[in-house]
Scaffold this motif. Structure first.
Motif, mmCIF file in Angstrom:
data_model
loop_
_atom_site.group_PDB
_atom_site.id
_atom_site.type_symbol
_atom_site.label_atom_id
_atom_site.label_comp_id
_atom_site.label_asym_id
_atom_site.label_seq_id
_atom_site.Cartn_x
_atom_site.Cartn_y
_atom_site.Cartn_z
ATOM 1 N N ASP A 268 -3.306 10.590 21.556
ATOM 2 C CA ASP A 268 -2.502 10.965 20.791
ATOM 3 C C ASP A 268 -1.410 9.861 20.143
ATOM 4 O O ASP A 268 -0.730 9.621 19.163
ATOM 5 C CB ASP A 268 -1.711 12.402 21.050
ATOM 6 N N LYS A 269 -1.624 8.322 21.136
ATOM 7 C CA LYS A 269 -0.865 7.272 20.520
ATOM 8 C C LYS A 269 -1.563 6.883 19.592
ATOM 9 O O LYS A 269 -0.684 5.491 19.195
ATOM 10 C CB LYS A 269 -0.608 6.667 22.413
ATOM 11 N N VAL A 270 -2.278 6.921 19.440
ATOM 12 C CA VAL A 270 -3.135 6.392 18.206
ATOM 13 C C VAL A 270 -2.297 6.166 17.419
ATOM 14 O O VAL A 270 -2.127 4.978 16.358
ATOM 15 C CB VAL A 270 -4.919 6.805 18.175
ATOM 16 N N SER A 271 -2.098 7.177 16.822
ATOM 17 C CA SER A 271 -1.021 7.067 15.247
ATOM 18 C C SER A 271 0.096 6.062 15.435
ATOM 19 O O SER A 271 0.188 5.711 14.577
ATOM 20 C CB SER A 271 -1.195 8.832 14.984
ATOM 21 N N VAL A 309 1.453 5.814 6.074
ATOM 22 C CA VAL A 309 2.200 7.527 5.389
ATOM 23 C C VAL A 309 1.338 8.256 6.321
ATOM 24 O O VAL A 309 1.752 8.468 6.961
ATOM 25 C CB VAL A 309 2.311 7.356 4.304
ATOM 26 N N ARG A 310 0.417 7.918 6.539
ATOM 27 C CA ARG A 310 -0.581 9.118 6.553
ATOM 28 C C ARG A 310 -1.266 9.390 7.767
ATOM 29 O O ARG A 310 -0.799 10.206 8.376
ATOM 30 C CB ARG A 310 -2.100 9.352 5.892
ATOM 31 N N ARG A 311 -0.363 8.354 8.662
ATOM 32 C CA ARG A 311 -0.986 8.322 10.525
ATOM 33 C C ARG A 311 0.540 8.562 10.371
ATOM 34 O O ARG A 311 0.540 9.966 11.874
ATOM 35 C CB ARG A 311 -0.653 6.940 10.759
ATOM 36 N N GLY A 312 1.543 8.431 10.122
ATOM 37 C CA GLY A 312 3.079 9.058 10.203
ATOM 38 C C GLY A 312 2.525 10.308 10.102
ATOM 39 O O GLY A 312 3.734 11.000 11.372
ATOM 40 N N ARG A 313 2.548 11.053 8.985
ATOM 41 C CA ARG A 313 1.993 12.078 9.275
ATOM 42 C C ARG A 313 1.652 13.240 9.908
ATOM 43 O O ARG A 313 1.951 13.693 10.623
ATOM 44 C CB ARG A 313 1.895 12.648 7.456
ATOM 45 N N GLN A 314 0.244 11.898 10.384
ATOM 46 C CA GLN A 314 -0.437 13.234 11.652
ATOM 47 C C GLN A 314 0.240 12.796 12.698
ATOM 48 O O GLN A 314 -0.233 13.697 14.133
ATOM 49 C CB GLN A 314 -1.735 12.436 11.768
ATOM 50 N N ALA A 315 1.490 12.350 13.177
ATOM 51 C CA ALA A 315 2.051 12.197 14.324
ATOM 52 C C ALA A 315 3.057 12.830 14.522
ATOM 53 O O ALA A 315 3.551 12.837 15.634
ATOM 54 C CB ALA A 315 2.446 10.315 14.786
ATOM 55 N N GLY A 316 3.228 13.600 13.398
ATOM 56 C CA GLY A 316 4.421 14.403 13.250
ATOM 57 C C GLY A 316 5.647 14.079 12.624
ATOM 58 O O GLY A 316 6.248 14.494 12.806
ATOM 59 N N ILE A 317 5.558 13.349 12.218
ATOM 60 C CA ILE A 317 7.137 12.918 11.337
ATOM 61 C C ILE A 317 7.206 13.345 10.148
ATOM 62 O O ILE A 317 5.714 13.564 9.410
ATOM 63 C CB ILE A 317 6.683 10.836 11.061
ATOM 64 N N ALA A 318 8.001 14.302 9.848
ATOM 65 C CA ALA A 318 8.258 14.907 8.559
ATOM 66 C C ALA A 318 8.951 14.388 7.534
ATOM 67 O O ALA A 318 10.331 12.843 8.164
ATOM 68 C CB ALA A 318 8.809 15.986 8.871
#
Length: 872
Positions: A268-271, A309-318
């Protein structure tokens, strides 16, 4: 013990140290290199390449820099390994014919052992296998025992600037994280133990075009010390990402996602690591003048922003976040790189615009991507990957990455075929500057267009062209380009396709179908196919425009003006036309808009246009001075060039625009108007497609045939088709879930039979097995189940789900990973044996292949590698 230093202190101490040795401190060069053969600055020495090549004078005999660099060749490893990055800083000291090996080695050793206080017993060195001088100097100057100086081949320890030119051996300093493992059977390539921190290049040779090496008259030194790597060592953290160079950005991203980075699993740290890395890269690229685009370094920037942007979304950033992480990056690095502070506003604006543009299409794209990945079995089709790219702006790399996370490959061959089809379509659509094939039209008078006044005209044939040659005549069956003195045929332009029709003569023994008309300068080129008779240069012909085709074009063109007016009323007067297509069967209208149209917007626009149509408003056309047209408020777009006299089309109370196209004389001639689609085609640009008049009958007839067929098939009235389809889709999805669940359960149950084949090696248990025709997802579930049963150890499973498909999965326990195993790196070479490839995370990874007959050999090799690992 090493001195605990911040990243800024490490950089400054390096530069100060070499200044004390007579080096001139130089600022970092731009990420946009002067060398036109290189896309981005990828190494500390790149700005000095002309000096090393003897093409430019040295800025000083000795120099030192902290050079910002961007590389994307290993982008898939960013965030997954301890030290792969897109953006990094390379600290360097350079000699341009001044000092050489002895000084370079002595100062490097002094820097790392005195300034940075690294323990000498934790340092190892590699030298080129034929460089006895460097081997001896390390013993003499640094006092290193011979067994801690490793001779290595040209692949790792010989630097070249290209196939010819300056080159030479190099020597690298490695830091040992685990000296307790002893000094026997050492492998400096073992990433779990050793980290290369400093590379010294001894540029002493020149390679000629024949491959021969000779001594350079001036010998140079080029070194590079990775700032992020040294920070990892001196700050005592497990990877570069948790140094003070990157962690504040990562922590800010985690805060925006409402998470504690240090409480997350490694997966989960990867993103968050990717967000930290890519943020640094994009702020520096923008600060150095790179803008997002679709080619070259502009595409690199766009790709990084979209990945970010995509990785931020995957990490849970809205929602939008890149400006927030960029602010942290600018504050961190602004002291060393002042242009970040100077360009803060531009960075924020450009980053915000690019993120907003991508977010507008990302949601739908991600839904489609999830659907594609959910229904793909082993391989994502190239057609699906192309749709994601062409419609949603998803770079191929993102699709490959997302697919790999699910253990899927992408059919790159089919993808490239689709791309080639698109290129060919673009070529066919593009009109070359010379449509005649090279015929000289000097002296040919401009064609007089008389199609506004009527659909029939007499004209003299001025020329007949074919395959780049001019002819005096052409017979039946020939396809030719015809030059006329006059023409009632509208030549394609202004978004409107050309008229169609035919040519004949007074005797009626000639018949030429006119399929297309293009303009070259002021000359019309009529593309014709001679059906009957002989066409002769110099003869007079009768030109007739097809009435039905012209009326279809008139209806659609006038409809675009009404549509434009309606859009400006509904969305605001800032809306402007960005492009259009007026065809026989439809119209297409592109316009700027900050948002997509709602169903209510579309309904309102349709109603407005149809109201104006039914009101029967006159459509006027007038040629007037451009100054007068502007006074009247006529709209002009796309940066078109206009003469002193312009043609203006006006619909009283609705629209007035510059336009050279053909139009209805009254809005009532347009007929009913229907918007059939609305979509985004670029950042801030939307597209509407619509149909009007008689063309709408064809559109409705096609849909009526479809709905009648569905009604008959489902045995329900037309109005109940949506409910019936929804029910069937729901049942199908449920059935697929049940089948997938049963397949996974069956595979897990079948895998139990393999437990008898488990091999024990000390505390580790290893299982390599064949699972018949099990599909990829169930195979992965089986591997995870078996690893749970084994405890500490490794599982590798293979299957052949189809006659030309192989599926492989590797699953390693945490302690197995601690021994240096990495499932992502392990499974790729194994899959190559079976004609494929793949990868994934260190703990579990999937791959595919195309040669089931070689699956046994692949599994045997997997077992052999695991046997060697656990029996070292």
């Amino acid at each position: 013990m090493p001195v605990a230093l911040s990243g800024n202190q490490i950089r400054e101490k390096f530069l100060q140290f070499f200044e004390s040795k007579g080096h001139k401190r130089l600022p970092s060069a731009s990420l946009i290199p002067e060398d036109p053969t290189v896309l981005l600055t990828i190494a500390g020495m790149l700005p000095f390449k002309p000096v090393f090549m003897g093409k430019q004078a040295a800025p000083a005999p000795r120099a030192t820099t902290s050079q910002k660099c961007v590389r994307t060749n290993d982008i898939e490893n960013v965030g997954r390994t301890a030290r792969h990055h897109t953006f990094f800083e390379m600290l360097g000291n350079f000699s341009f014919g001044d000092y050489f090996k002895r000084e370079a080695i002595a100062w490097a050793w002094e820097l790392v052992t005195v300034v940075y206080a690294l323990p000498a017993d934790r340092l190892w060195v590699s030298v080129y296998e034929d460089d006895g001088e460097a081997f001896g100097l390390w013993q003499e100057v640094a006092g290193l025992p011979p067994h801690r100086i490793r001779k290595m081949g040209a692949e790792s320890n010989f630097w070249e600037s290209g196939p010819t030119g300056p080159c030479g051996p190099c020597s690298e300093i490695y830091y040992d994280f685990h000296p307790e493992r002893g000094e026997v059977e050492i492998d400096l390539d073992d990433d779990s133990r050793f980290l290369e921190i400093y590379n010294l290049v001894f540029m002493q040779l020149n390679r000629d075009s024949q491959g021969n090496l000779s001594e350079l008259p001036r010998k140079n030194i080029d070194t590079g010390l990775g700032l992020e790597r040294m920070a990892q060592v001196l700050q005592g953290v497990p990877n570069n990402y948790e140094t003070d160079l990157l962690l504040p950005i990562i922590a800010r991203a985690a805060e925006l996602a409402g998470k504690d980075y240090f409480q997350l699993s490694e997966a989960d740290k990867v993103s968050f690591k990717i967000v930290g890395d890519h943020t640094r890269a994009v702020v520096h690229l923008i600060a150095d003048g790179v803008k997002p685009g679709n080619e070259g370094r502009e595409y690199v920037l766009r790709r990084l922003v979209r990945r970010l942007v995509r990785r931020g979304r995957q990490a849970g950033i809205a929602g939008a976040f890149t400006q927030k992480t960029a602010a942290v990056a600018i504050d961190l690095m602004g002291g060393a790189y002042p242009n970040l502070i100077e360009r803060r506003s531009a960075i924020m604006t450009m980053l915000g615009n690019e993120e907003a543009a991508f977010l507008r299409t990302l949601e739908n794209g991600e839904k489609l991507l999830a659907d594609i990945l959910g229904r793909s079995r082993g391989t994502v089709s190239g057609e699906d990957a192309f749709t994601l790219f062409d419609t949603y702006g998803f770079p191929l790399e993102l699709t490959i990455e997302a697919a790999a996370e699910r253990g899927l490959a992408v059919d790159l061959k089919e993808y490239e075929a689709k791309m080639q089809e698109q290129r060919e379509r673009a070529k066919r659509a593009a009109k070359t500057t010379d449509l005649t094939g090279g015929v000289d039209l000097t002296g040919v008078p401009a064609t007089e267009f008389v199609g506004y006044q009527g659909l029939t005209a007499q004209a003299r044939v001025l020329g007949i062209l074919n395959d780049g040659k001019a002819y005096g005549s052409a017979n039946a069956g020939a396809e030719v380009l015809i030059l006329l003195t006059h023409s009632p045929f509208y030549a394609e332009g202004g978004g409107q396709v050309s008229d169609r029709g035919y040519l004949t003569n007074e005797a009626q023994d000639l018949f030429v179908i006119i399929e297309d008309v293009q303009k070259q300068g002021e000359i019309f080129l009529h593309k014709g196919k001679i059906q009957q008779g002989q066409l002769k240069a110099g003869e007079v012909v009768i030109c007739r425009v097809d009435l039905v085709s012209r009326r279809l074009l008139q209806a659609h063109h006038t409809a675009t003006h009404l549509l434009h007016a309606a859009l400006r009323k509904v969305l605001g007067e800032e809306v402007q036309q960005q492009g259009s297509l007026v065809a026989y069967d439809r119209l297409r209208f592109d316009f700027n808009s900050p948002r997509a149209l709602t169903p209510q917007d579309i309904a309102q626009i349709e109603q407005m246009v149809n109201t104006w149509v039914m009101e029967g408003r006159p459509v006027g056309a007038e040629v007037m001075p451009i100054a007068k047209a502007k006074e009247l408020g006529a709209l002009a777009f796309f940066g078109d060039k206009y003469g002193e006299q312009v043609r203006v089309i006006g619909v009283p109370g609705v629209s007035i625009e510059f336009c050279g196209g053909t139009h209805a004389s009254n809005t009532i001639e347009i007929g009913p108007f229907k918007i059939v689609s609305e979509s985004g085609i670029a950042a801030g640009v939307r597209r509407i497609e619509a149909v009007a008049g008689v063309a709408l009958l064809g559109y409705m007839r096609t849909r009526e045939q479809v709905t009648n067929a569905l009604s008959s098939e489902f045995k329900v009235p037309v109005e109940q088709i949506p409910q019936r389809v929804a029910a069937i889709v729901g049942e199908a999805k449920q059935a697929i879930k049940q089948v997938d669940s049963l397949k996974s359960a069956l595979a897990t149950a079948r895998s139990e039979a393999l437990m008898s084949e488990v091999e024990q090696y000390g505390e580790f248990r290893v299982l390599v097995g064949h699972m018949g025709d099990t599909e990829p997802e169930p195979l992965k579930a089986a591997a995870e189940h078996l690893l749970t049963r084994l405890g500490e150890g490794a599982v590798v499973l293979g299957s052949a789900p189809a006659a030309d498909k192989v599926s492989l999965v590797a699953a390693f326990s945490p302690r197995a990973i601690g021994m240096g195993l990495d499932a992502g790196k392990f499974i790729g070479p194994i899959a190559q044996i079976a004609g494929g490839g793949g990868g994934g995370r260190p703990n579990i990874a999937q791959a595919g292949g195309k040669q089931p007959e070689k699956l046994k050999a692949a599994l045997d090799q997997a077992f052999a590698k695991l046997y060697d690992t656990f029996n070292e």
